[in-house]
Enzyme design. Structure first.
Site, PDB file in Angstrom:
ATOM      1  N   ASP A 131       0.846  -1.189   0.000  1.00 51.45           N
ATOM      2  CA  ASP A 131       0.000   0.000   0.000  1.00 51.45           C
ATOM      3  C   ASP A 131       0.886   1.244   0.000  1.00 51.45           C
ATOM      4  O   ASP A 131       1.760   1.379   0.856  1.00 51.45           O
ATOM      5  CB  ASP A 131      -0.914  -0.016   1.229  1.00 51.45           C
ATOM      6  CG  ASP A 131      -2.075   0.950   1.081  1.00 51.45           C
ATOM      7  OD1 ASP A 131      -2.428   1.292  -0.069  1.00 51.45           O
ATOM      8  OD2 ASP A 131      -2.633   1.371   2.112  1.00 51.45           O
ATOM      9  N   HIS A 138      -3.549  13.949   1.390  1.00 50.82           N
ATOM     10  CA  HIS A 138      -3.762  13.044   2.526  1.00 50.82           C
ATOM     11  C   HIS A 138      -2.543  13.074   3.455  1.00 50.82           C
ATOM     12  O   HIS A 138      -2.679  13.207   4.676  1.00 50.82           O
ATOM     13  CB  HIS A 138      -4.019  11.630   2.010  1.00 50.82           C
ATOM     14  CG  HIS A 138      -4.089  10.585   3.086  1.00 50.82           C
ATOM     15  ND1 HIS A 138      -5.118  10.517   3.989  1.00 50.82           N
ATOM     16  CD2 HIS A 138      -3.239   9.571   3.407  1.00 50.82           C
ATOM     17  CE1 HIS A 138      -4.913   9.498   4.822  1.00 50.82           C
ATOM     18  NE2 HIS A 138      -3.775   8.906   4.496  1.00 50.82           N
ATOM     19  N   GLU A 203     -10.471   3.838   4.231  1.00 48.79           N
ATOM     20  CA  GLU A 203      -9.620   4.663   3.369  1.00 48.79           C
ATOM     21  C   GLU A 203     -10.017   4.395   1.920  1.00 48.79           C
ATOM     22  O   GLU A 203      -9.988   3.252   1.460  1.00 48.79           O
ATOM     23  CB  GLU A 203      -8.127   4.359   3.594  1.00 48.79           C
ATOM     24  CG  GLU A 203      -7.633   4.892   4.929  1.00 48.79           C
ATOM     25  CD  GLU A 203      -6.111   4.844   5.092  1.00 48.79           C
ATOM     26  OE1 GLU A 203      -5.454   4.069   4.360  1.00 48.79           O
ATOM     27  OE2 GLU A 203      -5.598   5.587   5.951  1.00 48.79           O
ATOM     28  N   GLU A 205      -9.342   4.123  -1.695  1.00 49.76           N
ATOM     29  CA  GLU A 205      -8.127   3.921  -2.495  1.00 49.76           C
ATOM     30  C   GLU A 205      -8.487   3.231  -3.812  1.00 49.76           C
ATOM     31  O   GLU A 205      -9.586   2.704  -3.983  1.00 49.76           O
ATOM     32  CB  GLU A 205      -7.127   3.035  -1.743  1.00 49.76           C
ATOM     33  CG  GLU A 205      -6.724   3.591  -0.388  1.00 49.76           C
ATOM     34  CD  GLU A 205      -5.464   2.942   0.175  1.00 49.76           C
ATOM     35  OE1 GLU A 205      -4.714   2.312  -0.606  1.00 49.76           O
ATOM     36  OE2 GLU A 205      -5.244   3.088   1.393  1.00 49.76           O
ATOM     37  N   ASP A 237      -8.952   0.382   2.501  1.00 49.82           N
ATOM     38  CA  ASP A 237      -7.940   0.000   3.493  1.00 49.82           C
ATOM     39  C   ASP A 237      -8.481   0.354   4.876  1.00 49.82           C
ATOM     40  O   ASP A 237      -8.185   1.413   5.428  1.00 49.82           O
ATOM     41  CB  ASP A 237      -6.632   0.752   3.182  1.00 49.82           C
ATOM     42  CG  ASP A 237      -5.545   0.477   4.200  1.00 49.82           C
ATOM     43  OD1 ASP A 237      -5.617  -0.559   4.889  1.00 49.82           O
ATOM     44  OD2 ASP A 237      -4.620   1.307   4.304  1.00 49.82           O
ATOM     45  N   ARG A 241      -7.723   3.721  13.865  1.00 47.18           N
ATOM     46  CA  ARG A 241      -6.835   4.859  14.125  1.00 47.18           C
ATOM     47  C   ARG A 241      -6.241   4.864  15.525  1.00 47.18           C
ATOM     48  O   ARG A 241      -5.114   5.341  15.722  1.00 47.18           O
ATOM     49  CB  ARG A 241      -7.595   6.172  13.899  1.00 47.18           C
ATOM     50  CG  ARG A 241      -8.165   6.340  12.502  1.00 47.18           C
ATOM     51  CD  ARG A 241      -7.086   6.264  11.453  1.00 47.18           C
ATOM     52  NE  ARG A 241      -7.628   6.529  10.108  1.00 47.18           N
ATOM     53  CZ  ARG A 241      -6.944   6.331   9.001  1.00 47.18           C
ATOM     54  NH1 ARG A 241      -5.707   5.865   9.049  1.00 47.18           N
ATOM     55  NH2 ARG A 241      -7.500   6.586   7.831  1.00 47.18           N
ATOM     56  N   GLN A 244      -3.524   2.321  15.510  1.00 49.08           N
ATOM     57  CA  GLN A 244      -2.446   2.855  14.666  1.00 49.08           C
ATOM     58  C   GLN A 244      -1.595   3.883  15.423  1.00 49.08           C
ATOM     59  O   GLN A 244      -0.365   3.859  15.360  1.00 49.08           O
ATOM     60  CB  GLN A 244      -3.068   3.486  13.419  1.00 49.08           C
ATOM     61  CG  GLN A 244      -2.065   3.960  12.374  1.00 49.08           C
ATOM     62  CD  GLN A 244      -2.772   4.523  11.138  1.00 49.08           C
ATOM     63  OE1 GLN A 244      -3.992   4.539  11.041  1.00 49.08           O
ATOM     64  NE2 GLN A 244      -1.984   4.973  10.176  1.00 49.08           N
ATOM     65  N   LYS A 257      -4.147  -2.182  10.500  1.00 51.85           N
ATOM     66  CA  LYS A 257      -4.599  -2.314   9.112  1.00 51.85           C
ATOM     67  C   LYS A 257      -4.682  -3.752   8.634  1.00 51.85           C
ATOM     68  O   LYS A 257      -5.270  -4.003   7.585  1.00 51.85           O
ATOM     69  CB  LYS A 257      -3.653  -1.538   8.207  1.00 51.85           C
ATOM     70  CG  LYS A 257      -3.705  -0.042   8.495  1.00 51.85           C
ATOM     71  CD  LYS A 257      -3.091   0.768   7.416  1.00 51.85           C
ATOM     72  CE  LYS A 257      -3.187   2.244   7.703  1.00 51.85           C
ATOM     73  NZ  LYS A 257      -4.135   2.933   6.847  1.00 51.85           N
ATOM     74  N   THR A 261      -8.876  -5.772   4.291  1.00 52.06           N
ATOM     75  CA  THR A 261      -8.825  -4.829   3.177  1.00 52.06           C
ATOM     76  C   THR A 261      -9.854  -5.320   2.165  1.00 52.06           C
ATOM     77  O   THR A 261      -9.838  -6.490   1.791  1.00 52.06           O
ATOM     78  CB  THR A 261      -7.424  -4.820   2.515  1.00 52.06           C
ATOM     79  OG1 THR A 261      -6.443  -4.526   3.511  1.00 52.06           O
ATOM     80  CG2 THR A 261      -7.349  -3.795   1.391  1.00 52.06           C
ATOM     81  N   GLU A 378      -9.561  12.459   8.243  1.00 45.61           N
ATOM     82  CA  GLU A 378      -9.420  13.801   7.667  1.00 45.61           C
ATOM     83  C   GLU A 378     -10.754  14.548   7.653  1.00 45.61           C
ATOM     84  O   GLU A 378     -10.808  15.735   7.958  1.00 45.61           O
ATOM     85  CB  GLU A 378      -8.918  13.701   6.222  1.00 45.61           C
ATOM     86  CG  GLU A 378      -7.480  13.264   6.080  1.00 45.61           C
ATOM     87  CD  GLU A 378      -7.164  13.002   4.617  1.00 45.61           C
ATOM     88  OE1 GLU A 378      -6.829  13.958   3.901  1.00 45.61           O
ATOM     89  OE2 GLU A 378      -7.279  11.844   4.185  1.00 45.61           O
TER      90      GLU A 378
END
Ligand code: CA
Length: 431
Positions: A131, A138, A203, A205, A237, A241, A244, A257, A261, A378
């Site tokens: 990834d 971002h 996420e 992607e 993904d 958080r 993480q 993560k 996926t 975000e």
């Protein structure tokens, strides 16, 4: 880099499958994406056309020998190994077979099955998954939450940043996602605790499936890298958080993560995407130019893909009230800082072998505008600015039974619109 348009891109072309001629369909005859689905207990390769799947494995006799042999395996890996010329041959033949004037319609029709009843599988056996982090917007947004004075690390504009992900937990669209538990540490507490993630995120992607192979120790020149892209799909993904934030230093994401996926089941081939090639959004004035091994005239001119991407959320309450999914953001794949060709050339630049069926993620696709931010971290600025759904419910991060829907499509004057379908996953409570 070769971008060739042919009869398959003709916007006036129509199929005898009526639903494929609806201008809002993701799967007109100009698209013909490839996927793998269950036919009884067997895996078959199929092509999406309108509301149908053309069962290519069952119809292998209508294709040339090498293509027929590859699709008879019920996986796209053998086909991906043959590289893009084989994909072009399959696409051209399928277009001839599915066109309204097809002379072989009576031989094709028995191999058309309902797309809505089909169980879709992963398009390939994914040996390795990497990834990237290709959106500078971002990277800047996330960096500024943790390092307000220096949001972008000094390597960002020189190196396509990425990490090696986990292939075993990649699942096809529709697979429910179990909320992960893990170690988290709240600032005011002296020690971490173990429990369900309270900050589960998605996420947005785009995934890139690799065609062909370079042997271990061989590199991939940037001029050849585009031909190693088999096709694109949507990719979510999923990210915890809070896990993480505690685990990511110094080696990057791990359990935050690797629990899941999601990918969309249909791979839109590079030939179908040919009319939608474009340069990436220009770099800011004063930014460095790519080093020579990441720089090519063809890539500068058309290394990007003009794909519009959006995220919608549907809560359980919304589903119970028959409300449609609520679109929370919309952006463009042209807003990334690095092209897929640059990511592949960089990946192999030290001699790493890229294999057919390997999956490359773009990284979260965010644009400059607030409504084009590709994850909740975000959008809600770490949960400090909650967003409202159609039901009036507020979200800082994902709640149990929220369904996340990714969509993508290409539109350009003079060409037929093509789409990626959806990449869907519902969050289930932690065990
Ligand atoms: Ca990511």
């Amino acid at each position: 880099m070769t971008i060739e348009l042919d009869f398959t891109h003709d916007p006036s072309r129509r199929s005898f499958v009526d639903a494929a001629n609806d201008p809002t369909s993701d799967f007109p005859i100009q698209n013909l994406p490839l996927g793998v689905f269950l036919r009884g207990v067997e895996r078959h390769v199929g092509i999406a056309i309108g509301d149908r799947i053309f069962d290519v494995t069952a119809a292998a006799g209508l294709f040339d020998g090498p293509v027929a042999t590859a699709v008879s395996t019920g996986s796209l890996n053998a086909f991906m190994a043959m590289g893009r010329p084989a994909a072009r041959a399959l696409r051209q033949r399928a277009s001839e077979l599915l066109v309204r004037e097809s002379e072989l319609r009576s031989q094709v029709e028995p191999h058309l099955v309902s797309r809505h009843d089909a169980t879709m599988l992963l398009p390939a056996t994914i040996g390795d998954y990497t990834d990237f982090y290709a959106s500078v917007h971002h990277a800047t947004n996330v960096g500024s939450m943790f390092r307000p004075d220096a949001p972008l690390l000094p390597n960002y504009k020189w190196v396509p940043i990425g990490y090696h992900g986990r292939a075993s937990s990649i699942v096809p669209s529709g697979t429910p996602i179990r909320r992960p538990s893990g170690q988290t540490k709240e600032e005011q507490r002296p020690a971490p605790q173990f429990g369900p993630s309270k900050r589960l995120d998605y996420e947005l992607e785009v995934g890139c499936f690799v065609a062909g192979r370079n042997a271990l120790g061989e590199t991939l020149p940037i001029d050849d890298a585009d031909d190693r892209i088999f096709g694109l799909c949507l990719l979510n993904d999923w990210s915890a958080r809070d896990i993480q934030a505690w685990e990511y230093q110094p080696l990057g994401p791990f359990l935050a993560k690797n629990f899941a996926t999601s990918v969309s089941p249909w791979v839109v081939t590079l030939d179908a995407l040919a009319p939608f090639r474009a340069p990436l959004a220009p770099r800011a004035e004063g930014d460095p130019q790519p080093l020579p091994y990441l720089d090519a005239a063809g890539d500068r001119a058309a290394g990007g893909f003009d794909v519009t991407l959006e995220v919608a959320i549907c809560s359980r309450r919304m589903r119970e009230s028959d409300m449609p999914p609520w679109v929370v953001s919309r952006g463009s794949l042209l807003d990334v800082y690095w092209s897929f060709a640059q990511m592949l050339a960089h990946h192999a630049s030290g001699g790493c072998n890229l294999e057919p069926g390997d999956l490359i993620g773009s990284g979260t696709v965010s644009g400059a505008a607030k409504d084009s931010r590709g994850c909740m971290l975000e959008l809600t600025w770490r949960g400090s600015e909650p967003i409202s759904l159609l039901s009036g419910e507020q979200r800082r991060f994902l709640e149990d039974f929220d369904e996340v829907i990714l969509r993508g499509w290409c539109e350009r004057e003079g060409y037929a619109r093509i789409g990626f379908g959806e990449c869907v996953g519902e969050v289930l409570p932690a065990t």
